[in-house]
Design a protein around this motif. Structure first.
Motif, PDB file in Angstrom:
ATOM      1  N   ASP A 280       0.832  -1.212   0.000  1.00 48.17           N
ATOM      2  CA  ASP A 280       0.000   0.000   0.000  1.00 48.17           C
ATOM      3  C   ASP A 280       0.863   1.258   0.000  1.00 48.17           C
ATOM      4  OD1 ASP A 280       0.934  -0.486   2.526  1.00 48.17           O
ATOM      5  OD2 ASP A 280      -0.976  -0.201   3.554  1.00 48.17           O
ATOM      6  N   ALA A 281       2.007   1.242   0.718  1.00 49.51           N
ATOM      7  CA  ALA A 281       2.883   2.417   0.735  1.00 49.51           C
ATOM      8  C   ALA A 281       3.523   2.651  -0.632  1.00 49.51           C
ATOM      9  CB  ALA A 281       3.968   2.248   1.801  1.00 49.51           C
ATOM     10  N   GLY A 286       4.313   6.798   0.924  1.00 48.28           N
ATOM     11  CA  GLY A 286       4.489   6.612   2.368  1.00 48.28           C
ATOM     12  C   GLY A 286       5.960   6.503   2.716  1.00 48.28           C
ATOM     13  N   GLY A 287       6.215   5.871   3.851  1.00 52.13           N
ATOM     14  CA  GLY A 287       7.571   5.769   4.377  1.00 52.13           C
ATOM     15  C   GLY A 287       7.754   6.706   5.556  1.00 52.13           C
ATOM     16  N   PRO A 292       6.344   9.853  -2.858  1.00 52.77           N
ATOM     17  CA  PRO A 292       5.179   9.541  -3.691  1.00 52.77           C
ATOM     18  C   PRO A 292       5.159   8.072  -4.094  1.00 52.77           C
ATOM     19  CG  PRO A 292       6.805  10.823  -4.933  1.00 52.77           C
ATOM     20  CD  PRO A 292       7.256  10.817  -3.513  1.00 52.77           C
ATOM     21  N   GLY A 293       3.966   7.578  -4.410  1.00 56.46           N
ATOM     22  CA  GLY A 293       3.808   6.193  -4.842  1.00 56.46           C
ATOM     23  C   GLY A 293       3.399   6.114  -6.304  1.00 56.46           C
ATOM     24  N   GLU A 294       2.986   4.932  -6.724  1.00 60.90           N
ATOM     25  CA  GLU A 294       2.652   4.699  -8.127  1.00 60.90           C
ATOM     26  C   GLU A 294       1.496   5.582  -8.600  1.00 60.90           C
ATOM     27  OE1 GLU A 294       4.060   2.939 -10.440  1.00 60.90           O
ATOM     28  OE2 GLU A 294       5.593   1.937  -9.269  1.00 60.90           O
ATOM     29  N   VAL A 295       0.540   5.872  -7.727  1.00 56.54           N
ATOM     30  CA  VAL A 295      -0.592   6.702  -8.157  1.00 56.54           C
ATOM     31  C   VAL A 295      -0.129   8.122  -8.482  1.00 56.54           C
ATOM     32  CG1 VAL A 295      -2.308   5.355  -6.874  1.00 56.54           C
ATOM     33  CG2 VAL A 295      -1.224   7.304  -5.769  1.00 56.54           C
ATOM     34  N   SER A 296       0.934   8.578  -7.821  1.00 53.06           N
ATOM     35  CA  SER A 296       1.474   9.909  -8.125  1.00 53.06           C
ATOM     36  C   SER A 296       2.396   9.869  -9.343  1.00 53.06           C
ATOM     37  CB  SER A 296       2.227  10.467  -6.913  1.00 53.06           C
ATOM     38  OG  SER A 296       1.349  10.675  -5.824  1.00 53.06           O
ATOM     39  N   TYR A 297       3.124   8.754  -9.512  1.00 53.28           N
ATOM     40  CA  TYR A 297       3.950   8.629 -10.715  1.00 53.28           C
ATOM     41  C   TYR A 297       3.082   8.630 -11.972  1.00 53.28           C
ATOM     42  CZ  TYR A 297       7.539   7.041  -7.402  1.00 53.28           C
ATOM     43  OH  TYR A 297       8.418   6.946  -6.348  1.00 53.28           O
ATOM     44  N   ALA A 298       1.824   8.182 -11.844  1.00 53.33           N
ATOM     45  CA  ALA A 298       0.893   8.141 -12.982  1.00 53.33           C
ATOM     46  C   ALA A 298       0.104   9.443 -13.121  1.00 53.33           C
ATOM     47  CB  ALA A 298      -0.062   6.963 -12.829  1.00 53.33           C
ATOM     48  N   HIS A 299       0.482  10.476 -12.390  1.00 58.50           N
ATOM     49  CA  HIS A 299      -0.228  11.761 -12.440  1.00 58.50           C
ATOM     50  C   HIS A 299      -0.300  12.272 -13.878  1.00 58.50           C
ATOM     51  CE1 HIS A 299      -1.788  15.495 -10.905  1.00 58.50           C
ATOM     52  NE2 HIS A 299      -0.741  16.196 -11.307  1.00 58.50           N
ATOM     53  N   HIS A 300      -1.498  12.663 -14.307  1.00 55.51           N
ATOM     54  CA  HIS A 300      -1.767  13.109 -15.688  1.00 55.51           C
ATOM     55  C   HIS A 300      -1.542  11.992 -16.702  1.00 55.51           C
ATOM     56  CE1 HIS A 300      -2.583  17.115 -14.461  1.00 55.51           C
ATOM     57  NE2 HIS A 300      -1.341  17.405 -14.108  1.00 55.51           N
ATOM     58  N   GLY A 301      -1.550  10.746 -16.254  1.00 53.61           N
ATOM     59  CA  GLY A 301      -1.362   9.621 -17.157  1.00 53.61           C
ATOM     60  C   GLY A 301      -2.296   8.484 -16.812  1.00 53.61           C
ATOM     61  N   VAL A 302      -1.802   7.249 -16.994  1.00 47.71           N
ATOM     62  CA  VAL A 302      -2.617   6.039 -16.819  1.00 47.71           C
ATOM     63  C   VAL A 302      -1.960   5.137 -15.782  1.00 47.71           C
ATOM     64  CG1 VAL A 302      -3.571   3.997 -17.960  1.00 47.71           C
ATOM     65  CG2 VAL A 302      -3.404   6.159 -19.221  1.00 47.71           C
ATOM     66  N   LEU A 303      -2.767   4.667 -14.823  1.00 51.04           N
ATOM     67  CA  LEU A 303      -2.338   3.644 -13.873  1.00 51.04           C
ATOM     68  C   LEU A 303      -3.061   2.355 -14.242  1.00 51.04           C
ATOM     69  CD1 LEU A 303      -0.820   2.861 -11.221  1.00 51.04           C
ATOM     70  CD2 LEU A 303      -2.948   3.393 -10.011  1.00 51.04           C
ATOM     71  N   SER A 331       0.053  11.297   6.213  1.00 51.64           N
ATOM     72  CA  SER A 331       0.201  11.961   7.519  1.00 51.64           C
ATOM     73  C   SER A 331       1.113  11.158   8.430  1.00 51.64           C
ATOM     74  CB  SER A 331      -1.159  12.133   8.193  1.00 51.64           C
ATOM     75  OG  SER A 331      -1.995  12.968   7.417  1.00 51.64           O
ATOM     76  N   ARG A 332       2.011  11.853   9.087  1.00 53.91           N
ATOM     77  CA  ARG A 332       2.883  11.279  10.100  1.00 53.91           C
ATOM     78  C   ARG A 332       2.760  12.139  11.352  1.00 53.91           C
ATOM     79  NH1 ARG A 332       2.368   7.845   7.159  1.00 53.91           N
ATOM     80  NH2 ARG A 332       3.885   6.662   5.914  1.00 53.91           N
ATOM     81  N   SER A 333       3.348  11.686  12.457  1.00 57.02           N
ATOM     82  CA  SER A 333       3.202  12.420  13.714  1.00 57.02           C
ATOM     83  C   SER A 333       3.785  13.825  13.634  1.00 57.02           C
ATOM     84  CB  SER A 333       3.861  11.635  14.859  1.00 57.02           C
ATOM     85  OG  SER A 333       5.244  11.434  14.586  1.00 57.02           O
TER      86      SER A 333
END
Length: 512
Positions: A280-281, A286-287, A292-303, A331-333
């Motif tokens: 999921d991260a 996350g981390g 950023p994760g795969e959904v952000s790497y696909a920004h303005h494109g296709v996932l 979100s982190r602490s």
């Protein structure tokens, strides 16, 4: 003596200026870095001292204190090596202070003084220009992406000694500039084309509708029916990236360190296809220090998610927020970061564990409880966020052996662009709405009004098929796109009928 050198760090996909303050005192030799540095920055003490010595300069036996301000934000990465080295040499009066003003330094140092590439050069260049800086000095391998920003002189160097010689006015160097027009003149040269796909005309039509309105799509069919082949060709029919979209997408890839060093800007729509074992991260970001994760790497494109039910359920469920809001909040602490995630989701799956439940030419070996368990891996709320569900049947031999080619991607793309232009004109006064899929409930009520026959048809479908309220909005959005492709201002009954067809398959397979 005290020196001050400017550097920069990334926070999310944006950057902020960091002041590297260096104090040199005639005390017992020591080297201390403060300002919430991570381990990579703490280890820069050894890299910096070795690089200075191996570049032909003396590293004096003094007490050095380096402060990274603002001191209340955690810093990470090796990009502070170069500004720390410049600060130490400036504190020892080895560098003229005149060139340090309005100059941002960024770079990792090898032990021999060579400059290595760093992440996030593009957002740093954007922020440096915004803050009125005049120069940005980087490793030569990172200069390409930063040079796309106008209004700031970007210099690339190979060695620490070259940077020092430039600052002392011993050598001259020309700033690097990259022409936007030249970059965008080479885009949209895809080696894949819809003309390669035999048959599947109804699926191609569904993909055209999805591309025209930015809708998410789910393809269901037996193995070997061409689901992956079709999905890989979706970017070839999407409109070209605008400069603003390309810049935002490139910033994400730059921060993640996945932008090729010879590429200044991402000019083609991203296509990301993570394996079903992804965490999921890794998918949404996350981390401990969020990335950023795969959904952000696909920004303005296709996932593209192949074998959708094989993904872990918790992984699929975390996609609900980016699908709805087009952004991811991690979100982190001690921090909360937001990454853009405005992508088109294309998913593919078999209708049952063996894959042949909907194939008339093959016998399905699965029993009903197995099929129900398999299909239940995908939750109703996730399905409701996918606008179009389309069956991909097995291709018949007659279509496979046909010599006739399909419609090329270029022709489909022309219709998609024409439809998108109508949508841009429609939403020009609506912030953050660029296509029909981005519409909220208020915009749906405004732009998706039905006539009497269309209203009755939708009412009957809602009653008989048991669609949710979210599915009602999705049908109207898809119908609006179909009407745009038909050059129709009014949504008509045939547009509603086609949109309902793209929602009915899931109700046949996901019966409870």
């Amino acid at each position: 003596m005290l020196s001050k050198v400017l550097s920069s760090a990334t926070y999310g996909i944006d950057a902020y200026i960091v002041e590297v303050e260096t104090s040199a005192e005639q005390k017992l030799p020591s080297f201390l870095i403060v300002g919430l540095p991570d381990n990579a920055i703490k280890e820069s003490r050894e890299r910096v001292s070795a690089a200075i010595k191996n570049s032909g300069f003396e590293f004096p036996p003094r007490k050095f204190t380096v402060n990274l301000a603002p001191a209340d934000i955690k810093k990470e990465g090796s990009s502070f090596d170069l500004p720390i080295a410049i600060g130490i040499l400036a504190a020892n009066e080895k560098i003229s202070p005149a060139m340090l003003e309005d100059t941002v330094f960024l770079g990792e140092l090898a032990l021999d003084g060579k400059l290595r590439s760093v992440k996030g050069a593009l957002p740093v260049a954007v922020e440096a220009k915004k803050q009125g800086m005049k120069r940005l000095i980087l490793p030569a391998d990172s200069v390409k992406e930063a040079s796309i920003v106008d209004g700031i002189s970007v210099y690339g160097f190979q060695q620490l000694a070259d940077v020092i010689a430039f600052l002392n006015d011993e050598v001259t160097a020309e700033p690097v500039y990259t022409s936007r027009e030249e970059i965008f003149s080479k885009v949209n040269h895809y080696h894949l084309d819809f003309a390669d796909v035999k048959g599947q005309e109804n699926v191609k039509r569904a993909l055209e509708v999805a591309a025209a309105g930015g809708h998410n799509i789910l393809m269901i069919g037996p193995p070997g029916s061409g689901k992956t082949m079709l999905a890989k060709r979706i970017p070839t029919i999407l409109p070209p990236l605008s400069f603003e979209e390309a810049l935002e997408t490139t910033k994400i890839h730059s921060v993640a360190g996945i932008l090729p060093s010879d590429q200044a800007l991402i000019t083609e729509r991203p296509f990301r296809s993570p394996h079903h074992t992804v965490s999921d991260a890794a998918l949404v970001g996350g981390g401990s220090f969020p990335r950023p994760g795969e959904v952000s790497y696909a920004h303005h494109g296709v996932l593209f998610l192949d074998e959708l039910p094989e993904f872990k359920k918790n992984v699929l469920e975390v996609m609900r927020q980016p699908l709805e809001d087009s952004r991811v909040t991690v979100s982190r602490s001690k921090m909360s970061l937001e990454f853009p995630a405005n992508f088109m989701l294309a998913a593919a799956m078999n209708p049952c564990p063996c894959g042949f439940y909907t194939d008339p030419g093959r016998d399905c070996t699965c029993i009903p409880p197995q099929i129900q368990k398999y299909m239940s891996r995908i939750s109703g709320p996730l399905l409701d966020r996918i606008d179009i569900h389309i069956e991909v049947p097995a291709v018949k031999y007659k279509e496979l052996s046909s010599e006739a080619g399909g419609e090329p991607s270029a022709d489909i793309r022309k219709r998609v662009i024409k439809s998108r232009m109508r949508q841009y004109a429609r939403f020009k006064d609506q912030p953050h709405i660029y296509n029909n899929a981005d519409m909220g409930s208020k915009e749906v009520r405004t732009y998706c009004k039905l006539d009497g026959s269309g209203n009755e048809l939708l009412k009957m479908a809602m009653t008989r098929l048991g669609f949710s309220a979210r599915a009602y909005d999705r049908i109207l959005k898809v119908a609006r796109t179909i009407a745009d492709l038909s050059d129709s201002e009014q949504i008509q009954a045939q547009h509603i009928s086609e949109a309902i067809q793209y929602r009915s398959l899931d109700r046949e397979l996901w019966k409870r």
